[in-house]
Design an enzyme around this catalytic site. Structure first.
Site, short mmCIF file in Angstrom:
data_model
loop_
_atom_site.label_atom_id
_atom_site.label_comp_id
_atom_site.label_asym_id
_atom_site.label_seq_id
_atom_site.Cartn_x
_atom_site.Cartn_y
_atom_site.Cartn_z
N ASP A 163 0.81 -1.21 0.00
CA ASP A 163 0.00 0.00 0.00
C ASP A 163 0.85 1.27 0.00
O ASP A 163 0.49 2.27 -0.62
CB ASP A 163 -0.93 0.00 1.22
CG ASP A 163 -2.13 -0.91 1.02
OD1 ASP A 163 -2.23 -1.53 -0.06
OD2 ASP A 163 -2.96 -1.01 1.94
N GLY A 164 1.99 1.25 0.69
CA GLY A 164 2.84 2.43 0.73
C GLY A 164 3.35 2.82 -0.66
O GLY A 164 3.39 4.00 -1.01
N ARG A 214 2.51 6.16 -3.03
CA ARG A 214 3.54 6.91 -3.75
C ARG A 214 3.13 7.10 -5.22
O ARG A 214 3.25 8.19 -5.78
CB ARG A 214 4.88 6.16 -3.65
CG ARG A 214 5.94 6.53 -4.67
CD ARG A 214 6.49 7.90 -4.45
NE ARG A 214 7.61 8.16 -5.37
CZ ARG A 214 7.93 9.36 -5.82
NH1 ARG A 214 7.23 10.42 -5.45
NH2 ARG A 214 8.94 9.52 -6.63
N ASN A 242 -5.61 8.10 1.83
CA ASN A 242 -5.94 7.39 3.06
C ASN A 242 -6.43 8.33 4.16
O ASN A 242 -7.56 8.23 4.61
CB ASN A 242 -4.74 6.60 3.58
CG ASN A 242 -4.66 5.20 3.00
OD1 ASN A 242 -5.54 4.79 2.25
ND2 ASN A 242 -3.61 4.48 3.34
N GLU A 243 -5.55 9.23 4.59
CA GLU A 243 -5.92 10.09 5.71
C GLU A 243 -5.04 11.32 5.81
O GLU A 243 -3.91 11.35 5.32
CB GLU A 243 -5.86 9.33 7.04
CG GLU A 243 -4.46 9.06 7.58
CD GLU A 243 -3.76 7.90 6.95
OE1 GLU A 243 -2.60 8.09 6.50
OE2 GLU A 243 -4.32 6.79 6.91
N TYR A 256 -4.55 3.92 9.31
CA TYR A 256 -4.36 4.59 10.61
C TYR A 256 -5.69 4.71 11.36
O TYR A 256 -5.77 4.52 12.57
CB TYR A 256 -3.75 5.97 10.37
CG TYR A 256 -3.10 6.61 11.59
CD1 TYR A 256 -3.28 6.10 12.87
CD2 TYR A 256 -2.29 7.73 11.43
CE1 TYR A 256 -2.67 6.70 13.97
CE2 TYR A 256 -1.68 8.33 12.52
CZ TYR A 256 -1.88 7.82 13.78
OH TYR A 256 -1.29 8.41 14.87
N PHE A 267 -8.15 2.71 11.42
CA PHE A 267 -8.46 1.42 12.06
C PHE A 267 -7.64 1.24 13.34
O PHE A 267 -8.17 0.85 14.38
CB PHE A 267 -8.14 0.29 11.07
CG PHE A 267 -8.43 -1.09 11.59
CD1 PHE A 267 -9.71 -1.61 11.54
CD2 PHE A 267 -7.42 -1.86 12.13
CE1 PHE A 267 -9.98 -2.89 12.02
CE2 PHE A 267 -7.67 -3.13 12.62
CZ PHE A 267 -8.95 -3.65 12.56
#
Length: 304
Positions: free
Chosen positions: A76-77, A81, A151-152, A194, A196
């Site tokens: 996911d990282g 990117r 995501n956040e 994060y 979660f």
């Protein structure tokens, strides 16, 4: 006919990923497409494997708006990117999982050959995910920083010893002020990240909503909130607070938040586009990623 430019995003620090990237580059070229590497990763890949020496580089020989799609090799990282790299264009992102636990990757590396063929054939669907528009304003109300988040967006204390004092505002109305370690404002996509870990709700990607979760708040009313996707969420650092904060978006982009700074988060007008080869029910993704126990289920595969 214009050449088809496919961005290949891979981490040079993992041997298996470098090998996979080499294979993807060769298959794209064999099919008449042009592989492209991100500028930051190209040097690292070339350093570990001269096979990448003549691959085009994004921003140099190929521009962002010339990209057709991004193939991402990683977790996911790495996909976050890639979403950053194609943010200004319409190219969707296809994630190939290289063994990491995640929710954004479409397929596992065992299916990589078939995935590249389907990319060449344009045999995929595009799923649009809600993204966040994030702005930071100073004490005078001037916008001093702008970015996005898939995501956040997280407001955190900058010092381990000191908490931050904030006011939470929804749609221009103050909701509560309290001391805390931070605040997480999450999309449905980021609800398993994060959000979660912070105790926020898991939100199905098809739901249009924004989650707001306080971190270790010293307040009676500091529960996770789910607000409208059209809501404006603002987090203001109280001017009298003894601690400064920092904004993080997707854990990748940051900006310092002195007392008096204000972070405004709302739905972005530009979603993040994900390429899907095998659309999978989110319930099945949850079961697989968290290894949830489902033994004893007697259903028929559809709600009755």
């Amino acid at each position: 006919m214009n050449e088809r430019n496919i961005l290949v995003v891979a981490h040079a620090g993992r041997e298996a990923t470098v090998e996979a990237a080499r294979k993807v580059v060769d298959e794209l070229r064999g099919a008449g497409a042009r592989p492209v590497l991100p500028p930051d990763e190209s040097g690292d890949l070339r350093a570990v494997d001269p096979h990448f020496a003549d691959v085009d580089i994004l921003g140099e020989t190929v521009q962002q708006d010339e990209l057709e799609l991004a193939i991402v090799l990683g977790g996911d990282g790495t996909i976050l990117r890639a979403a950053e790299l194609v943010r200004g264009c319409s190219a969707p992102v296809l994630g190939i999982n290289m063994g990491h636990v995640g929710f954004l990757a479409e397929i596992d590396r065992d299916d990589m050959d078939a995935a590249v063929r389907r990319v060449i054939d344009r045999d995929y669907e595009v799923e649009e995910r809600l993204a966040l528009s994030v702005r930071v304003k100073d004490v005078e109300g001037t916008v001093v920083y702008e970015t996005f988040a898939l995501n956040e967006a997280t407001v955190e204390k900058a010092s381990r010893e000191r908490m931050i004092e904030v006011v939470l505002e929804i749609d221009g109305l103050p909701l509560s002020s309290f001391g805390c370690d931070g605040m997480v404002v999450s999309t449905p996509t980021g609800s398993t990240a994060y959000n979660f870990s912070a105790g926020g709700p898991v939100i199905w990607p098809s739901v249009e909503a924004i989650a707001v979760v306080p971190l270790s708040a010293h307040a009676l009313f500091a529960k996770p909130l789910v607000v409208s996707p059209d809501a404006a969420v603002a987090i203001e650092m109280l001017e009298g607070t003894s601690g400064s904060g920092i904004l993080w978006c997707d854990g990748r982009r940051s900006h310092d938040l002195p007392p008096g700074a204000r972070v405004v988060v709302r739905k972005s007008s530009r979603p993040v586009r994900l390429a899907r080869l095998h659309p999978t029910e989110f319930t099945n993704r949850l079961v697989r990623k968290f290894q949830l126990p489902v033994a004893g289920w007697r259903g028929q595969g559809a709600a009755s």
